[in-house]
Design an enzyme around this catalytic site. Structure first.
Site, PDB file in Angstrom:
ATOM      1  N   LYS A   1      -0.407   3.055  -5.386  1.00 26.03           N
ATOM      2  CA  LYS A   1       0.051   1.517  -4.755  1.00 26.03           C
ATOM      3  C   LYS A   1       1.482   1.539  -5.659  1.00 26.03           C
ATOM      4  O   LYS A   1       1.379   2.277  -6.938  1.00 26.03           O
ATOM      5  CB  LYS A   1      -1.271   0.499  -5.573  1.00 26.03           C
ATOM      6  CG  LYS A   1       0.085  -0.629  -5.649  1.00 26.03           C
ATOM      7  CD  LYS A   1      -1.117  -1.637  -5.710  1.00 26.03           C
ATOM      8  CE  LYS A   1      -0.676  -3.233  -5.452  1.00 26.03           C
ATOM      9  NZ  LYS A   1      -2.007  -4.446  -6.333  1.00 26.03           N
TER      10      LYS A   1
ATOM     11  N   ARG B   1       3.176 -12.402  -4.522  1.00 26.89           N
ATOM     12  CA  ARG B   1       3.191 -13.333  -6.020  1.00 26.89           C
ATOM     13  C   ARG B   1       3.584 -14.831  -5.646  1.00 26.89           C
ATOM     14  O   ARG B   1       3.376 -15.923  -6.598  1.00 26.89           O
ATOM     15  CB  ARG B   1       3.771 -12.798  -6.988  1.00 26.89           C
ATOM     16  CG  ARG B   1       3.787 -11.372  -6.775  1.00 26.89           C
ATOM     17  CD  ARG B   1       4.664 -10.225  -7.610  1.00 26.89           C
ATOM     18  NE  ARG B   1       4.246  -8.822  -8.025  1.00 26.89           N
ATOM     19  CZ  ARG B   1       4.609  -7.295  -8.654  1.00 26.89           C
ATOM     20  NH1 ARG B   1       5.731  -7.616  -8.658  1.00 26.89           N
ATOM     21  NH2 ARG B   1       4.005  -6.574  -8.800  1.00 26.89           N
TER      22      ARG B   1
ATOM     23  N   LYS C   1       5.753  -3.625 -13.571  1.00 28.64           N
ATOM     24  CA  LYS C   1       4.028  -3.369 -13.228  1.00 28.64           C
ATOM     25  C   LYS C   1       4.089  -1.513 -13.221  1.00 28.64           C
ATOM     26  O   LYS C   1       3.099  -1.548 -12.704  1.00 28.64           O
ATOM     27  CB  LYS C   1       3.699  -3.668 -12.100  1.00 28.64           C
ATOM     28  CG  LYS C   1       2.988  -5.202 -12.352  1.00 28.64           C
ATOM     29  CD  LYS C   1       2.152  -5.477 -11.193  1.00 28.64           C
ATOM     30  CE  LYS C   1       2.010  -7.257 -10.993  1.00 28.64           C
ATOM     31  NZ  LYS C   1       0.683  -7.717 -10.444  1.00 28.64           N
TER      32      LYS C   1
ATOM     33  N   GLU D   1      -3.324  11.014  -6.839  1.00 27.71           N
ATOM     34  CA  GLU D   1      -4.166  10.055  -7.456  1.00 27.71           C
ATOM     35  C   GLU D   1      -5.939   9.533  -6.064  1.00 27.71           C
ATOM     36  O   GLU D   1      -6.713   9.334  -6.288  1.00 27.71           O
ATOM     37  CB  GLU D   1      -3.147   8.477  -7.036  1.00 27.71           C
ATOM     38  CG  GLU D   1      -2.372   8.426  -7.725  1.00 27.71           C
ATOM     39  CD  GLU D   1      -2.851   7.056  -9.179  1.00 27.71           C
ATOM     40  OE1 GLU D   1      -3.738   6.996  -8.673  1.00 27.71           O
ATOM     41  OE2 GLU D   1      -2.230   6.829  -9.764  1.00 27.71           O
TER      42      GLU D   1
ATOM     43  N   LYS E   1       0.179   1.674   0.021  1.00 28.87           N
ATOM     44  CA  LYS E   1       0.669   0.451  -0.240  1.00 28.87           C
ATOM     45  C   LYS E   1       1.737   0.155  -0.695  1.00 28.87           C
ATOM     46  O   LYS E   1       1.883   1.038  -1.655  1.00 28.87           O
ATOM     47  CB  LYS E   1      -0.555  -0.620  -1.304  1.00 28.87           C
ATOM     48  CG  LYS E   1      -0.173  -1.950  -0.978  1.00 28.87           C
ATOM     49  CD  LYS E   1      -1.035  -2.610  -1.919  1.00 28.87           C
ATOM     50  CE  LYS E   1      -0.337  -4.303  -2.801  1.00 28.87           C
ATOM     51  NZ  LYS E   1      -1.175  -4.848  -2.891  1.00 28.87           N
TER      52      LYS E   1
ATOM     53  N   SER F   1       2.896  -8.671   1.688  1.00 29.41           N
ATOM     54  CA  SER F   1       3.786  -9.897   2.331  1.00 29.41           C
ATOM     55  C   SER F   1       5.389  -9.285   2.853  1.00 29.41           C
ATOM     56  O   SER F   1       5.502 -10.225   3.449  1.00 29.41           O
ATOM     57  CB  SER F   1       3.347 -10.279   1.159  1.00 29.41           C
ATOM     58  OG  SER F   1       4.461 -10.130  -0.026  1.00 29.41           O
TER      59      SER F   1
ATOM     60  N   TYR G   1      -0.824  -9.736   7.502  1.00 28.39           N
ATOM     61  CA  TYR G   1      -0.922 -10.908   7.996  1.00 28.39           C
ATOM     62  C   TYR G   1      -0.619 -11.313   9.325  1.00 28.39           C
ATOM     63  O   TYR G   1      -0.614 -12.323   9.809  1.00 28.39           O
ATOM     64  CB  TYR G   1       0.349 -11.428   6.859  1.00 28.39           C
ATOM     65  CG  TYR G   1      -0.289 -11.698   5.455  1.00 28.39           C
ATOM     66  CD1 TYR G   1      -0.602 -12.184   4.866  1.00 28.39           C
ATOM     67  CD2 TYR G   1       1.152 -10.548   5.009  1.00 28.39           C
ATOM     68  CE1 TYR G   1      -0.830 -11.670   3.409  1.00 28.39           C
ATOM     69  CE2 TYR G   1       0.861  -9.668   3.469  1.00 28.39           C
ATOM     70  CZ  TYR G   1      -0.368 -10.698   2.860  1.00 28.39           C
ATOM     71  OH  TYR G   1      -0.740 -10.278   1.365  1.00 28.39           O
TER      72      TYR G   1
HETATM   73  C1  PBG Z   1      -2.334  -7.141  -7.580  1.00 28.76           C
HETATM   74  C2  PBG Z   1      -2.010  -7.536  -5.639  1.00 28.76           C
HETATM   75  C3  PBG Z   1      -0.794  -7.632  -5.156  1.00 28.76           C
HETATM   76  C4  PBG Z   1      -1.036  -7.258  -3.727  1.00 28.76           C
HETATM   77  C5  PBG Z   1      -1.967  -7.369  -2.969  1.00 28.76           C
HETATM   78  N1  PBG Z   1      -2.669  -7.339  -4.648  1.00 28.76           N
HETATM   79  C6  PBG Z   1       0.684  -7.718  -5.838  1.00 28.76           C
HETATM   80  C7  PBG Z   1       1.121  -6.762  -6.542  1.00 28.76           C
HETATM   81  O1  PBG Z   1       0.573  -5.789  -7.050  1.00 28.76           O
HETATM   82  O2  PBG Z   1       2.277  -7.646  -7.722  1.00 28.76           O
HETATM   83  C8  PBG Z   1       0.488  -7.305  -2.531  1.00 28.76           C
HETATM   84  C9  PBG Z   1       0.285  -7.952  -1.548  1.00 28.76           C
HETATM   85  C10 PBG Z   1       1.725  -7.923  -0.883  1.00 28.76           C
HETATM   86  O3  PBG Z   1       2.610  -8.268  -0.553  1.00 28.76           O
HETATM   87  O4  PBG Z   1       0.846  -8.427   0.992  1.00 28.76           O
HETATM   88  N2  PBG Z   1      -3.046  -6.757  -7.696  1.00 28.76           N
END
Ligand code: PBG
Length: 332
Positions: free
Chosen positions: A202, A212, A224, A240, A255, A281, A320
């Site tokens: 990720k 968010r 992050k 990982e 991701k 997203s 989505y």
């Molecule tokens: C947080 C999490 C995130 C997403 C899924 N789980 C956002 C982040 O890490 O800040 C993002 C999914 C998306 O953008 O569609 N644990």
């Protein structure tokens, strides 16, 4: 008009593109509704449906309304859902305490959805951020994200979700050792059959903005980057994944998806385990806006993008667009 082509070759690659039927016959990658997982945002209360402004066409639903949407999704042949709770600000704290509440929004939603749709595969997010007043995935101390102190919080959250009936716990927090820690905790409590889908690779991506926004989960300070991966790295992703598989992950995830197709391909080529990818997203918004501007046919760019993710090597795609695609593929 004929033209003498001086280049001598009997190979003509266009022959297999001559008609739709031949093109269909030689198609290598077939996107199916069975590859798609629909991520949903759950609101407290009743009869609530709110559009996520940054994600046109994506709604947050209270459980009563969500159940109706879920029924439609299941009838369309979608195999599963990824659940994300929208926790009101007054229930957030630094310890993400609400995540361990067995009567909280998430476990309630899991129970209800499972009761009405036992066949649907539920992937439940484990990370502190939806519940954290700091907006981070781990405990924050003096600006630092604590790793080992976060693990018991994640494990309790996972157990509450497993007890409610989740099929796969999906840790998205990127703390070290969380897969092994959660696996042991679930096993010790008798949940040996609850699976783990790890968000293994990720990345600290700028494509999470609209998510968010939907959850109101922006980090209150910092970013992050001390836990999510550097977008410039790929061998680290394999590291990982190796680590998560050795700790007991059943499925590994990359991701985001569209800017990370090379990572999806590497992971799928290097490991004989199922690979998932999250069409996040920002990627949804990007395609949606292009379509809304009339610059592309929505169906075409979405199917092309999701097919590319599958072609790269992902069998499971969180998107989505899942319900739209299920509709489009119905008459195929
Ligand atoms: C947080 C999490 C995130 C997403 C899924 N789980 C956002 C982040 O890490 O800040 C993002 C999914 C998306 O953008 O569609 N644990």
């Amino acid at each position: 008009m004929t033209h003498q082509n001086p280049f001598q070759s009997s190979v003509r690659l266009r022959r297999i593109r001559k008609s739709k039927n031949i093109r269909d016959m030689v198609t290598e990658t077939q996107l199916s509704v069975k590859n798609l997982i629909w991520p949903v945002f759950i609101l407290e209360g009743h009869n609530r449906k709110e559009e996520v402004k940054s994600l046109p066409g994506v709604f947050k639903y209270s459980l009563d309304l969500l159940l109706k949407e879920v029924k439609k999704a299941s009838e369309l042949g979608l195999p599963g859902l990824a659940l994300f709770p929208v926790i009101p600000e007054n229930k957030k704290d630094t310890q993400a305490s609400e995540s361990a509440n067995p009567d909280g929004l998430m476990p309630q939603a899991i129970r209800e959805i499972k009761k009405h749709n036992p066949e649907l595969c539920l992937f439940t997010d484990v990370a502190m951020d939806p519940y954290s007043s700091d907006g981070h995935d781990g405990l924050v101390d003096d600006g630092k994200i604590l790793n080992d102190e976060t693990l018991p919080i994640l494990a309790k959250m996972a157990l509450v979700q497993a007890q409610a009936g989740a099929d796969f716990i999906a840790p998205s927090d990127m703390m070290d050792h969380r897969i092994g820690y959660i696996r042991q905790y679930l096993d010790k409590n008798g949940y040996t059959n609850t699976g783990l889908l790890s968000y293994s690779a990720k990345y600290a991506s700028a494509f999470y903005g609209p998510f968010r926004d939907a959850l109101d989960s922006n980090p209150k300070s910092g970013d992050k980057k001390t836990y999510q991966m550097n977008p410039a790295n790929s061998t680290e992703a394999l590291e990982e994944v190796t680590q998560d598989l050795s700790e007991g992950a059943d499925i590994v995830m990359v991701k985001p998806a569209l800017s990370y197709l090379d990572i999806i391909q590497k992971v799928s080529e290097n490991f004989d385990r199922p690979v998932a990818a999250y069409n996040v997203s920002g990627e949804y918004a990007m395609l949606k806006l292009l379509a809304q501007q009339g610059l592309a046919q929505e169906r075409d760019i979405v199917l092309e993008s999701l097919t590319a993710i599958k072609r790269a090597g992902a069998q499971i795609i969180f998107t989505y667009f899942a319900k739209d695609v299920a509709e489009w593929l119905k008459d195929k």
